[in-house]
Motif scaffolding. Sequence first.
Motif, PDB file in Angstrom:
ATOM      1  N   GLY A  68      10.331  20.299  -3.771  1.00  0.00           N
ATOM      2  CA  GLY A  68       9.149  20.123  -3.062  1.00  0.00           C
ATOM      3  C   GLY A  68       8.280  19.060  -3.377  1.00  0.00           C
ATOM      4  N   ALA A 105      13.890  25.892  -5.367  1.00  0.00           N
ATOM      5  CA  ALA A 105      13.743  24.754  -4.390  1.00  0.00           C
ATOM      6  C   ALA A 105      12.972  23.670  -4.967  1.00  0.00           C
ATOM      7  N   GLU A 132      11.313  27.822   3.370  1.00  0.00           N
ATOM      8  CA  GLU A 132       9.996  26.918   3.050  1.00  0.00           C
ATOM      9  C   GLU A 132       9.093  27.936   2.260  1.00  0.00           C
ATOM     10  N   THR A 184       4.454  21.655  -0.409  1.00  0.00           N
ATOM     11  CA  THR A 184       5.510  22.562   0.240  1.00  0.00           C
ATOM     12  C   THR A 184       6.677  21.823  -0.264  1.00  0.00           C
ATOM     13  N   THR A 185       7.648  23.208   0.202  1.00  0.00           N
ATOM     14  CA  THR A 185       8.973  22.745  -0.446  1.00  0.00           C
ATOM     15  C   THR A 185      10.084  22.510   0.627  1.00  0.00           C
ATOM     16  N   GLU A 186      11.207  21.737   0.348  1.00  0.00           N
ATOM     17  CA  GLU A 186      12.359  21.952   1.336  1.00  0.00           C
ATOM     18  C   GLU A 186      13.083  23.257   1.097  1.00  0.00           C
ATOM     19  N   ALA A 187      14.079  23.390   1.934  1.00  0.00           N
ATOM     20  CA  ALA A 187      14.841  24.690   2.116  1.00  0.00           C
ATOM     21  C   ALA A 187      15.482  24.750   0.634  1.00  0.00           C
TER      22      ALA A 187
END
Length: 329
Positions: free
Chosen positions: A262, A260, A313, A291-294
């Motif tokens: 982020g 991912a 996430e 945090t990450t995106e999808a």
Amino acid sequence: QRVFPGSPADTAGLESGDQGSGFWENDNVESRFSVAAGYRRDELDWNIAGKLFNYTQQEDVVVNVLSELTWDNLDIFQIRFANETLFAKRYFFRFSYQRGTIYDGENQDSDYKEPDRNGEWSRSNNNADEGDVSDLSVATGYRFSFWKNRVALTPLVGYSYHEQNLVMTDGYQTVSEPDPALRLNPPDVGPFDGLNSTYETRWRGPWLGLDVGYTLLLPRPSMQMNFGLGLEYHWADYSASADWNLRSDLAHPESFEHEATGTGVVVNASWRFQIAYRFGLNLSLNYQDWTTEAGTDRVYLSSGATDVTRLNEVNWTSRSVLFGIDYTF
């Protein structure tokens, strides 16, 4: 005037009439090395989506949270080695490497058969008191000094790499609801043997930041006190690899992997007290929020097949306090 790296300035000697040794006035390179140790606490969680027992990635996912893992209260003993170097009193370079050992922590693994975390059919609460973490960061920037060099602003551009190698042991099943429709039935409620699963993360990417420093001059020429505040904004490529050792339907040593993109925010606060002409004591506080995106959850089956679903996430927070000593050349 002599300007130490990692602090706005040291003008104590000049303002008291001490013109220095000549080394500081004539040298165009000033460098400080430090070692520090202390306490760190991390939390990390992730969850994936997918149709029940069908890991095909689709837009109309039936179970939006199929499985969720959380690591809480990861207590870590950490050591940091760092260098800060100033060229021509303006061009700044910083290097930092940190290594930590996890000595306590908790893990929870939950699985759901209905949307929105409903229909929890399996939950285990496990120990997470093994593993390690490491962090590497490099940065460069240009220093602007104000108010007789007592205040400094340094815009920075850098690159960082972070990893957490997490281990789950001493499994204890807290929710177990077997269902004939399920292909995987959880263990009975209570302790179960043999758990030694791993989840290894990698966060890497560039960042932009700003350091602000202030120097408080003290009566003795060789002494000063420095205060610093730093803010960094990171862009990260996230990857992780896991080995779910008790799952016979999954491949080993890599059962699945995550990918991912982020972002992260890092805030640093520091205090330094110069105890001698070249030695100092330092205290630093650090907070990180990532945090990450999808992204993608790619599962490797023992049959040799590969299935894919959505990584919803990943979230990681970290706080640390370190105390150390430094030497300036």
